[in-house]
Motif scaffolding. Structure first.
Motif, PDB file in Angstrom:
ATOM      1  N   ALA A   1       0.827  -1.211   0.000  1.00 36.00           N
ATOM      2  CA  ALA A   1       0.000   0.000   0.000  1.00 36.00           C
ATOM      3  C   ALA A   1       0.855   1.252   0.000  1.00 36.00           C
ATOM      4  O   ALA A   1       0.584   2.216  -0.718  1.00 36.00           O
ATOM      5  N   LEU A   2       1.905   1.259   0.781  1.00 35.65           N
ATOM      6  CA  LEU A   2       2.770   2.429   0.851  1.00 35.65           C
ATOM      7  C   LEU A   2       3.513   2.653  -0.454  1.00 35.65           C
ATOM      8  O   LEU A   2       3.701   3.788  -0.886  1.00 35.65           O
ATOM      9  N   ALA A   3       3.945   1.585  -1.105  1.00 37.92           N
ATOM     10  CA  ALA A   3       4.653   1.735  -2.365  1.00 37.92           C
ATOM     11  C   ALA A   3       3.762   2.365  -3.417  1.00 37.92           C
ATOM     12  O   ALA A   3       4.186   3.230  -4.180  1.00 37.92           O
ATOM     13  N   CYS A   4       2.509   1.964  -3.465  1.00 38.68           N
ATOM     14  CA  CYS A   4       1.563   2.580  -4.399  1.00 38.68           C
ATOM     15  C   CYS A   4       1.292   4.023  -4.016  1.00 38.68           C
ATOM     16  O   CYS A   4       1.246   4.921  -4.857  1.00 38.68           O
ATOM     17  N   PHE A   5       1.125   4.269  -2.714  1.00 42.54           N
ATOM     18  CA  PHE A   5       0.802   5.599  -2.231  1.00 42.54           C
ATOM     19  C   PHE A   5       1.929   6.580  -2.528  1.00 42.54           C
ATOM     20  O   PHE A   5       1.702   7.733  -2.867  1.00 42.54           O
ATOM     21  N   ALA A   6       3.173   6.106  -2.431  1.00 46.59           N
ATOM     22  CA  ALA A   6       4.314   6.990  -2.636  1.00 46.59           C
ATOM     23  C   ALA A   6       4.370   7.510  -4.063  1.00 46.59           C
ATOM     24  O   ALA A   6       4.936   8.568  -4.328  1.00 46.59           O
ATOM     25  N   ASN A   7       3.775   6.782  -5.012  1.00 47.38           N
ATOM     26  CA  ASN A   7       3.779   7.199  -6.404  1.00 47.38           C
ATOM     27  C   ASN A   7       2.522   7.977  -6.782  1.00 47.38           C
ATOM     28  O   ASN A   7       2.404   8.442  -7.907  1.00 47.38           O
ATOM     29  N   ALA A   8       1.610   8.116  -5.838  1.00 47.05           N
ATOM     30  CA  ALA A   8       0.352   8.793  -6.129  1.00 47.05           C
ATOM     31  C   ALA A   8       0.523  10.306  -6.047  1.00 47.05           C
ATOM     32  O   ALA A   8       1.533  10.817  -5.598  1.00 47.05           O
TER      33      ALA A   8
ATOM     34  N   GLU B   1       0.082  14.012  -4.628  1.00 44.03           N
ATOM     35  CA  GLU B   1       0.225  14.405  -3.233  1.00 44.03           C
ATOM     36  C   GLU B   1      -1.149  14.592  -2.579  1.00 44.03           C
ATOM     37  O   GLU B   1      -1.995  15.324  -3.087  1.00 44.03           O
ATOM     38  N   PRO B   2      -1.389  13.931  -1.464  1.00 40.99           N
ATOM     39  CA  PRO B   2      -2.664  14.091  -0.762  1.00 40.99           C
ATOM     40  C   PRO B   2      -2.705  15.428  -0.045  1.00 40.99           C
ATOM     41  O   PRO B   2      -1.676  16.104   0.114  1.00 40.99           O
ATOM     42  N   PRO B   3      -3.886  15.842   0.415  1.00 39.47           N
ATOM     43  CA  PRO B   3      -3.995  17.121   1.113  1.00 39.47           C
ATOM     44  C   PRO B   3      -3.385  17.050   2.510  1.00 39.47           C
ATOM     45  O   PRO B   3      -3.130  15.966   3.042  1.00 39.47           O
ATOM     46  N   GLY B   4      -3.163  18.228   3.085  1.00 35.15           N
ATOM     47  CA  GLY B   4      -2.735  18.307   4.476  1.00 35.15           C
ATOM     48  C   GLY B   4      -1.272  18.601   4.681  1.00 35.15           C
ATOM     49  O   GLY B   4      -0.834  18.768   5.827  1.00 35.15           O
TER      50      GLY B   4
ATOM     51  N   LYS C   1      15.450  20.404  -0.548  1.00 33.27           N
ATOM     52  CA  LYS C   1      14.381  21.322  -0.955  1.00 33.27           C
ATOM     53  C   LYS C   1      13.053  20.575  -0.922  1.00 33.27           C
ATOM     54  O   LYS C   1      13.013  19.364  -0.665  1.00 33.27           O
ATOM     55  N   HIS C   2      11.958  21.334  -1.147  1.00 30.92           N
ATOM     56  CA  HIS C   2      10.604  20.766  -1.155  1.00 30.92           C
ATOM     57  C   HIS C   2      10.319  20.007   0.134  1.00 30.92           C
ATOM     58  O   HIS C   2       9.750  18.905   0.118  1.00 30.92           O
ATOM     59  N   LEU C   3      10.694  20.597   1.248  1.00 33.34           N
ATOM     60  CA  LEU C   3      10.563  19.947   2.551  1.00 33.34           C
ATOM     61  C   LEU C   3       9.176  20.220   3.128  1.00 33.34           C
ATOM     62  O   LEU C   3       8.807  21.374   3.353  1.00 33.34           O
ATOM     63  N   LYS C   4       8.417  19.157   3.368  1.00 37.67           N
ATOM     64  CA  LYS C   4       7.040  19.332   3.828  1.00 37.67           C
ATOM     65  C   LYS C   4       6.614  18.122   4.659  1.00 37.67           C
ATOM     66  O   LYS C   4       7.182  17.038   4.541  1.00 37.67           O
ATOM     67  N   VAL C   5       5.571  18.340   5.458  1.00 38.99           N
ATOM     68  CA  VAL C   5       5.106  17.290   6.346  1.00 38.99           C
ATOM     69  C   VAL C   5       3.598  17.386   6.499  1.00 38.99           C
ATOM     70  O   VAL C   5       3.004  18.467   6.362  1.00 38.99           O
ATOM     71  N   ARG C   6       2.973  16.276   6.782  1.00 39.45           N
ATOM     72  CA  ARG C   6       1.571  16.272   7.211  1.00 39.45           C
ATOM     73  C   ARG C   6       1.443  15.319   8.383  1.00 39.45           C
ATOM     74  O   ARG C   6       2.104  14.287   8.464  1.00 39.45           O
TER      75      ARG C   6
END
Length: 239
Positions: free
Chosen positions: A14-21, A23-26, A231-236
């Motif tokens: 699930a995580l491998a698929c999600f990592a290629n999706a 970007e989710p909100p938040g 760069k592009h450092l972000k977190v949810r």
């Protein structure tokens, strides 16, 4: 396949698929691309250049010990952290669920990334591994799914599965270009992903030594000259 291992591989898939999706909100940015305002760091080693965080040591400006860019004092528990990185020359990593110590030092979990400085022909170290800075040290190699348990003489590492061959996973890392790193922490399960590929998964069942929350930081390793760019450092935060 036992239930723990089955759950592990379902989560990894699930995580491998999600990592290629997409970007989710938040997500919120942790770096504005312009300054290091609000961060704690040794000014000899850190700067902003071309919208990227630069950490650099040289032969004439060496770090006496591992030194860290500390991303403020806000603590995170369950989260997804994403950033782009390049590294040249030596070894680095991003700290999470960590604790600040005097002198720009940090203790805690680390997702490693490096420049193949070891020179021994091996490709099972270190980018993507699960590590604890100033603590239990090497807890999970790239390619492994592990459970970390308390032992009589340090941690006991039980390898419960694999997320891929370490040599093949190495081929996914861009050694001369930007890489995309994702760290997911949920409860005491930790997943490290580089360029959309899961590199390691760990479950920390060592109740005395595991960490429930902490700060973020980036490492410059003492030793040979090196340079990292972030760069592009972000977190949810995750519920």
């Amino acid at each position: 396949m036992n239930s723990i291992r089955a759950t592990t591989f379902l989560c990894i898939a699930a995580l491998a698929c999600f990592a290629n999706a997409d970007e989710p909100p938040g997500f919120v940015s942790l770096f504005d691309g312009k300054s290091l305002d609000g961060f704690q760091y040794d000014e000899r080693f850190w700067r902003v250049e071309d919208n990227a965080i630069i950490g650099e040591t040289t032969s004439s400006n060496a770090a006496e010990r591992n030194t860290f860019l500390i991303l403020g004092d806000e603590k995170y528990s369950d989260f997804e952290l994403r950033f782009s990185y390049q590294v040249d020359g030596f070894n680095s990593g991003v700290q999470y669920r960590s604790v600040e110590k005097p002198g720009f030092v940090v203790d805690g979990y680390q997702a490693d990334f490096e420049a193949q400085w070891h020179g021994d022909g091996k490709t099972d170290k270190f980018s993507g591994m699960f590590f604890e800075e100033n603590g239990r040290m090497f807890l999970g190699k790239r390619g492994q799914a592990v459970i970390v348990r308390a032992g009589d003489d340090g941690p006991r590492i039980d390898v419960i599965g694999t997320v891929g061959d370490a040599v093949e996973l190495e081929k996914n890392i861009r050694r001369d270009d930007w890489n995309e790193y994702t760290i997911v922490a949920r409860g005491y399960q930790f997943t490290h992903i580089i360029n959309g590929r899961v590199m390691s998964v760990a479950y920390d069942e060592d109740a005395e030594n595991r960490r429930a929350e902490g700060i973020f930081a980036f490492q410059l390793h003492s030793g040979p000259p090196m340079k990292i760019q972030i760069k592009h450092l972000k977190v949810r935060r995750l519920r």
